[in-house]
Design a protein around this motif. Structure first.
Motif, PDB file in Angstrom:
ATOM      1  N   ILE A  23       0.843  -1.203   0.000  1.00 49.89           N
ATOM      2  CA  ILE A  23       0.000   0.000   0.000  1.00 49.89           C
ATOM      3  C   ILE A  23       0.878   1.254   0.000  1.00 49.89           C
ATOM      4  CG2 ILE A  23      -1.674   1.310   1.368  1.00 49.89           C
ATOM      5  CD1 ILE A  23      -2.818  -1.446   2.232  1.00 49.89           C
ATOM      6  N   PHE A  24       1.970   1.217   0.751  1.00 43.51           N
ATOM      7  CA  PHE A  24       2.888   2.361   0.790  1.00 43.51           C
ATOM      8  C   PHE A  24       3.478   2.633  -0.593  1.00 43.51           C
ATOM      9  CE2 PHE A  24       7.254   3.950   1.329  1.00 43.51           C
ATOM     10  CZ  PHE A  24       6.968   5.163   1.937  1.00 43.51           C
ATOM     11  N   LYS A  25       3.880   1.586  -1.299  1.00 40.57           N
ATOM     12  CA  LYS A  25       4.436   1.765  -2.649  1.00 40.57           C
ATOM     13  C   LYS A  25       3.409   2.398  -3.584  1.00 40.57           C
ATOM     14  CE  LYS A  25       8.056  -1.655  -3.155  1.00 40.57           C
ATOM     15  NZ  LYS A  25       8.536  -2.763  -3.970  1.00 40.57           N
ATOM     16  N   ILE A  26       2.162   1.971  -3.469  1.00 37.87           N
ATOM     17  CA  ILE A  26       1.108   2.526  -4.314  1.00 37.87           C
ATOM     18  C   ILE A  26       0.860   3.989  -3.968  1.00 37.87           C
ATOM     19  CG2 ILE A  26      -1.361   2.385  -4.833  1.00 37.87           C
ATOM     20  CD1 ILE A  26      -1.067  -0.684  -4.496  1.00 37.87           C
ATOM     21  N   MET A  27       0.880   4.315  -2.682  1.00 36.79           N
ATOM     22  CA  MET A  27       0.639   5.701  -2.268  1.00 36.79           C
ATOM     23  C   MET A  27       1.780   6.620  -2.712  1.00 36.79           C
ATOM     24  SD  MET A  27      -2.289   5.617  -0.938  1.00 36.79           S
ATOM     25  CE  MET A  27      -2.502   7.116  -0.056  1.00 36.79           C
ATOM     26  N   VAL A  28       3.015   6.153  -2.631  1.00 40.27           N
ATOM     27  CA  VAL A  28       4.157   6.967  -3.069  1.00 40.27           C
ATOM     28  C   VAL A  28       4.081   7.207  -4.571  1.00 40.27           C
ATOM     29  CG1 VAL A  28       6.672   6.931  -3.384  1.00 40.27           C
ATOM     30  CG2 VAL A  28       5.684   6.339  -1.174  1.00 40.27           C
ATOM     31  N   ALA A  29       3.741   6.172  -5.326  1.00 43.03           N
ATOM     32  CA  ALA A  29       3.618   6.336  -6.780  1.00 43.03           C
ATOM     33  C   ALA A  29       2.463   7.265  -7.124  1.00 43.03           C
ATOM     34  CB  ALA A  29       3.411   4.979  -7.443  1.00 43.03           C
ATOM     35  N   GLY A  30       1.391   7.228  -6.358  1.00 40.65           N
ATOM     36  CA  GLY A  30       0.256   8.120  -6.597  1.00 40.65           C
ATOM     37  C   GLY A  30       0.603   9.565  -6.322  1.00 40.65           C
ATOM     38  N   GLY A  31       1.470   9.800  -5.339  1.00 44.41           N
ATOM     39  CA  GLY A  31       1.899  11.162  -5.023  1.00 44.41           C
ATOM     40  C   GLY A  31       2.777  11.747  -6.114  1.00 44.41           C
ATOM     41  N   GLN A  32       3.411  10.888  -6.889  1.00 46.03           N
ATOM     42  CA  GLN A  32       4.261  11.341  -7.989  1.00 46.03           C
ATOM     43  C   GLN A  32       3.501  11.314  -9.319  1.00 46.03           C
ATOM     44  OE1 GLN A  32       7.553   8.650  -7.698  1.00 46.03           O
ATOM     45  NE2 GLN A  32       8.396   9.643  -5.884  1.00 46.03           N
ATOM     46  N   TYR A  33       2.223  11.064  -9.258  1.00 45.59           N
ATOM     47  CA  TYR A  33       1.329  11.050 -10.427  1.00 45.59           C
ATOM     48  C   TYR A  33       1.799  10.077 -11.506  1.00 45.59           C
ATOM     49  CZ  TYR A  33      -0.547  15.183  -8.217  1.00 45.59           C
ATOM     50  OH  TYR A  33      -1.092  16.041  -7.317  1.00 45.59           O
ATOM     51  N   ARG A  34       2.181   8.912 -11.085  1.00 50.43           N
ATOM     52  CA  ARG A  34       2.523   7.889 -12.074  1.00 50.43           C
ATOM     53  C   ARG A  34       1.823   6.592 -11.698  1.00 50.43           C
ATOM     54  NH1 ARG A  34       7.362   4.846 -10.333  1.00 50.43           N
ATOM     55  NH2 ARG A  34       7.878   5.663  -8.292  1.00 50.43           N
ATOM     56  N   ILE A  88       1.503   2.644 -11.261  1.00 51.22           N
ATOM     57  CA  ILE A  88       2.402   1.564 -10.866  1.00 51.22           C
ATOM     58  C   ILE A  88       1.570   0.310 -10.601  1.00 51.22           C
ATOM     59  CG2 ILE A  88       2.343   2.167  -8.415  1.00 51.22           C
ATOM     60  CD1 ILE A  88       5.242   1.277  -8.217  1.00 51.22           C
ATOM     61  N   LYS A  89       2.145  -0.814 -10.945  1.00 48.29           N
ATOM     62  CA  LYS A  89       1.486  -2.088 -10.658  1.00 48.29           C
ATOM     63  C   LYS A  89       2.403  -2.870  -9.728  1.00 48.29           C
ATOM     64  CE  LYS A  89      -0.741  -6.074 -12.629  1.00 48.29           C
ATOM     65  NZ  LYS A  89      -1.219  -6.737 -13.826  1.00 48.29           N
ATOM     66  N   VAL A  90       1.935  -3.098  -8.525  1.00 49.79           N
ATOM     67  CA  VAL A  90       2.713  -3.839  -7.532  1.00 49.79           C
ATOM     68  C   VAL A  90       2.044  -5.193  -7.340  1.00 49.79           C
ATOM     69  CG1 VAL A  90       3.645  -3.830  -5.194  1.00 49.79           C
ATOM     70  CG2 VAL A  90       3.299  -1.673  -6.388  1.00 49.79           C
ATOM     71  N   ARG A  91       2.743  -6.225  -7.772  1.00 47.80           N
ATOM     72  CA  ARG A  91       2.213  -7.579  -7.620  1.00 47.80           C
ATOM     73  C   ARG A  91       2.526  -8.086  -6.215  1.00 47.80           C
ATOM     74  NH1 ARG A  91       5.484  -9.684 -12.575  1.00 47.80           N
ATOM     75  NH2 ARG A  91       6.944  -9.105 -10.976  1.00 47.80           N
ATOM     76  N   PRO A  92       1.759  -9.067  -5.747  1.00 44.91           N
ATOM     77  CA  PRO A  92       2.048  -9.612  -4.413  1.00 44.91           C
ATOM     78  C   PRO A  92       3.462 -10.171  -4.291  1.00 44.91           C
ATOM     79  CG  PRO A  92      -0.106 -10.347  -5.138  1.00 44.91           C
ATOM     80  CD  PRO A  92       0.514  -9.629  -6.301  1.00 44.91           C
TER      81      PRO A  92
END
Length: 145
Positions: A82-93, A95-99
């Protein structure tokens, strides 16, 4: 087991998909391991040989500690995802993070736990010792404390 079956049956629904079923399965497995540590604990009430009781103590420790590490490592990995997704969202890009991308911390924590358990078992294994409790009795022989 019921939570595992429920997750499998409802895996296509929005709520379960958002909860990441892969991690829910791991959490179910960890809690099953922790719960199954009660089974060797129940053997301590029977009159088995000392070797069986010692093995029961060791297996109880292994089941509980590995279950704890599996459950909490899955929660940590899920939070990392979730943290990786939130960081990528803050940079407006996008990202697909697989389990499997966030399983590295899970495997590291599990490896550390296994190393500690192996060392604990080989250096200082647990042994079953029954300690009698001092009790006081009244004049009829009944236990009063």
């Amino acid at each position: 087991i019921a939570c595992f079956v429920w997750t499998y049956k409802k895996r296509k629904t929005k709520v379960v998909c958002a909860s990441q079923p892969f991690f829910l399965y791991i959490i179910c497995a960890g809690t099953l391991m922790m719960g199954s540590s009660l089974i060797p604990n129940s053997l301590l009430t029977f009159d088995f040989s000392q070797d069986i009781l010692n093995r029961s103590c060791v297996s109880r420790l292994w089941l509980f500690h590995l279950g704890f590490v599996v459950t909490h490592s899955a929660l940590f990995s899920k939070a990392r995802r979730i943290f990786k997704i939130m960081v990528a969202g803050g940079q407006y890009r996008r990202i697909k993070v697989r389990p499997l991308d966030v399983m590295k911390p899970f495997l590291i924590l599990l490896s550390i736990a296994l190393i500690f358990l192996i060392m604990w078992t080989t250096i200082s294994p647990s042994a079953y010792v029954q300690v009698p409790i001092e009790t006081s009795r009244d004049r009829f022989g009944r236990i009063t404390s």
